[in-house]
Design a protein around this motif. Sequence first.
Motif, PDB file in Angstrom:
ATOM      1  N   ALA A   1      11.714  17.584   0.120  1.00  0.00           N
ATOM      2  CA  ALA A   1      11.886  16.200   0.580  1.00  0.00           C
ATOM      3  C   ALA A   1      10.614  15.801   1.309  1.00  0.00           C
ATOM      4  N   TYR A   2      10.428  14.493   1.518  1.00  0.00           N
ATOM      5  CA  TYR A   2       9.178  13.976   2.070  1.00  0.00           C
ATOM      6  C   TYR A   2       9.447  12.898   3.098  1.00  0.00           C
ATOM      7  N   ALA A   3       8.587  12.854   4.084  1.00  0.00           N
ATOM      8  CA  ALA A   3       8.465  11.704   4.974  1.00  0.00           C
ATOM      9  C   ALA A   3       6.995  11.325   4.940  1.00  0.00           C
ATOM     10  N   ALA A   4       6.690  10.109   4.514  1.00  0.00           N
ATOM     11  CA  ALA A   4       5.292   9.734   4.305  1.00  0.00           C
ATOM     12  C   ALA A   4       5.060   8.311   4.781  1.00  0.00           C
ATOM     13  N   ALA A   5       3.773   8.039   5.062  1.00  0.00           N
ATOM     14  CA  ALA A   5       3.326   6.716   5.514  1.00  0.00           C
ATOM     15  C   ALA A   5       4.194   6.252   6.685  1.00  0.00           C
ATOM     16  N   GLY A   6       4.631   4.997   6.655  1.00  0.00           N
ATOM     17  CA  GLY A   6       5.424   4.503   7.765  1.00  0.00           C
ATOM     18  C   GLY A   6       6.890   4.337   7.451  1.00  0.00           C
ATOM     19  N   HIS A   7       7.230   4.289   6.134  1.00  0.00           N
ATOM     20  CA  HIS A   7       8.610   3.934   5.788  1.00  0.00           C
ATOM     21  C   HIS A   7       9.123   4.682   4.556  1.00  0.00           C
ATOM     22  N   ILE A   8       8.438   5.734   4.118  1.00  0.00           N
ATOM     23  CA  ILE A   8       8.819   6.430   2.889  1.00  0.00           C
ATOM     24  C   ILE A   8       9.649   7.671   3.217  1.00  0.00           C
ATOM     25  N   VAL A   9      10.804   7.783   2.569  1.00  0.00           N
ATOM     26  CA  VAL A   9      11.620   8.995   2.629  1.00  0.00           C
ATOM     27  C   VAL A   9      11.929   9.385   1.189  1.00  0.00           C
ATOM     28  N   GLY A  10      11.420  10.520   0.765  1.00  0.00           N
ATOM     29  CA  GLY A  10      11.594  10.951  -0.612  1.00  0.00           C
ATOM     30  C   GLY A  10      12.346  12.256  -0.700  1.00  0.00           C
ATOM     31  N   VAL A  11      13.033  12.446  -1.815  1.00  0.00           N
ATOM     32  CA  VAL A  11      13.770  13.679  -2.063  1.00  0.00           C
ATOM     33  C   VAL A  11      13.651  14.007  -3.545  1.00  0.00           C
ATOM     34  N   THR A  12      13.648  15.284  -3.880  1.00  0.00           N
ATOM     35  CA  THR A  12      13.501  15.675  -5.280  1.00  0.00           C
ATOM     36  C   THR A  12      14.823  15.528  -6.025  1.00  0.00           C
ATOM     37  N   ARG A  13      14.716  15.381  -7.329  1.00  0.00           N
ATOM     38  CA  ARG A  13      15.916  15.260  -8.165  1.00  0.00           C
ATOM     39  C   ARG A  13      16.724  16.564  -8.144  1.00  0.00           C
ATOM     40  N   PHE A  14      16.041  17.690  -7.984  1.00  0.00           N
ATOM     41  CA  PHE A  14      16.753  18.967  -7.882  1.00  0.00           C
ATOM     42  C   PHE A  14      17.685  18.957  -6.675  1.00  0.00           C
ATOM     43  N   ALA A  15      17.187  18.456  -5.539  1.00  0.00           N
ATOM     44  CA  ALA A  15      18.012  18.387  -4.338  1.00  0.00           C
ATOM     45  C   ALA A  15      19.204  17.461  -4.557  1.00  0.00           C
TER      46      ALA A  15
ATOM     47  N   VAL B   1       0.835  -1.199   0.000  1.00  0.00           N
ATOM     48  CA  VAL B   1       0.000   0.000   0.000  1.00  0.00           C
ATOM     49  C   VAL B   1       0.871   1.250   0.000  1.00  0.00           C
ATOM     50  N   GLU B   2       1.934   1.235   0.786  1.00  0.00           N
ATOM     51  CA  GLU B   2       2.860   2.370   0.793  1.00  0.00           C
ATOM     52  C   GLU B   2       3.483   2.571  -0.580  1.00  0.00           C
ATOM     53  N   ASP B   3       3.819   1.459  -1.241  1.00  0.00           N
ATOM     54  CA  ASP B   3       4.378   1.544  -2.586  1.00  0.00           C
ATOM     55  C   ASP B   3       3.383   2.206  -3.538  1.00  0.00           C
ATOM     56  N   PHE B   4       2.115   1.836  -3.429  1.00  0.00           N
ATOM     57  CA  PHE B   4       1.074   2.428  -4.266  1.00  0.00           C
ATOM     58  C   PHE B   4       0.942   3.923  -3.980  1.00  0.00           C
ATOM     59  N   LEU B   5       0.939   4.303  -2.705  1.00  0.00           N
ATOM     60  CA  LEU B   5       0.828   5.711  -2.331  1.00  0.00           C
ATOM     61  C   LEU B   5       2.012   6.510  -2.868  1.00  0.00           C
ATOM     62  N   ALA B   6       3.203   5.939  -2.764  1.00  0.00           N
ATOM     63  CA  ALA B   6       4.390   6.647  -3.220  1.00  0.00           C
ATOM     64  C   ALA B   6       4.359   6.884  -4.727  1.00  0.00           C
ATOM     65  N   ARG B   7       3.944   5.862  -5.471  1.00  0.00           N
ATOM     66  CA  ARG B   7       3.964   5.969  -6.927  1.00  0.00           C
ATOM     67  C   ARG B   7       2.835   6.832  -7.474  1.00  0.00           C
ATOM     68  N   HIS B   8       1.631   6.631  -6.974  1.00  0.00           N
ATOM     69  CA  HIS B   8       0.452   7.225  -7.612  1.00  0.00           C
ATOM     70  C   HIS B   8      -0.089   8.459  -6.899  1.00  0.00           C
ATOM     71  N   LEU B   9       0.178   8.593  -5.619  1.00  0.00           N
ATOM     72  CA  LEU B   9      -0.302   9.771  -4.901  1.00  0.00           C
ATOM     73  C   LEU B   9       0.789  10.827  -4.776  1.00  0.00           C
ATOM     74  N   LEU B  10       1.978  10.413  -4.375  1.00  0.00           N
ATOM     75  CA  LEU B  10       3.087  11.352  -4.225  1.00  0.00           C
ATOM     76  C   LEU B  10       3.914  11.506  -5.489  1.00  0.00           C
TER      77      LEU B  10
END
Length: 340
Positions: free
Chosen positions: A153-167, A101-110
């Motif tokens: 950058a992002y912290a989402a759900a229980g285990h997602i840490v995201g960062v933009t390509r610009f960063a 579910v986290e994978d789905f949220l990361a790909r399609h929502l975020l």
Amino acid sequence: MSQPTDPRHPEEIPLVESGRPQPADDLDYRHRTGRLHFSARQRGLDMTAWGQLVLRLPGTVISLLVLLLISGGLDAWLGIPFWLPPLIWLLSGALLFHRPVEDFLARHLLRLQRPRPDEYAKLAPIWREVTARAGVDGRTYELWVEDSEDLNAYAAAGHIVGVTRFALDNLTSAQLAAVLAHELGHHTGGHVWSSLLGEWYALPGRLAWWVIRYVVVLAVVWTSAYSWLATALLLFVTGLLTLSTLEKLYGLPVVLLVTPYLIAAVGRRAELRADQHAAVLGFARDLVDVLQFMDDAERKARVKARAAAVGEQAEPGFLARLLASHPDYPTRLHRLRPYL
């Protein structure tokens, strides 16, 4: 143009695939080799996370009442057990932290993507250093990349840490570590999962409010086309039903008018806590550099927007500022001064 060099390694840093030079690898890798020591407590709930849970409780109660009302109708018409819909709803919160579910949220929502090999090669050692300083098992979390030209950058759900390509392309390794340490602070402080659960459990109540508002507006528009008397009668009946509902629910819906402002205030406090987490790990100076860069970019964007506007551009109002999810940059920089 010559490529930047690492101050600790005089050899040139290789180019990324795009042909642009990589920013300097200026991070002090204290845990590049050797055994890592993880703290016994990997996550917790600080005061801001508790505040989020408490403030979102009225919305959860409203949602539960809505579901009880719906389940009563389903029990009468279809024979579905009265307790089944609320139980499914309560248990559904655990699915938000299920890896698929986290994978789905990361790909399609975020709109996040898995890091490319070159991106992961840069992120992995930095993330290992950040989590090692915090005593956290970095393998618990998954790194993601957003294809964006914004510094974020992002912290989402229980285990997602995201960062933009610009960063990734523009921050030095130490600055990128400071950003990731900030996001790790959101996870270890419990800010992310408490906010996500609160939003999820408030969703049925919000949907019910949206449906009621839509039906009332549609009815007012329809009756106003025929008779103002019918419109006045409809508004009178709506007002009576509203007062009756408030009385039966002990004024609980009125609390929902205030809670967004309180939740935003607690959210701003959570951002300061995450800044503090990064500073304690030794990234205060680098985080200050990132925040100053973002502040300068925001100021330039405002000046450019004013210059392009035909008339005077209205500044955000008082209530809009109260709903801001992040503190202003001068406040964040001021709070980081003791750590410099």
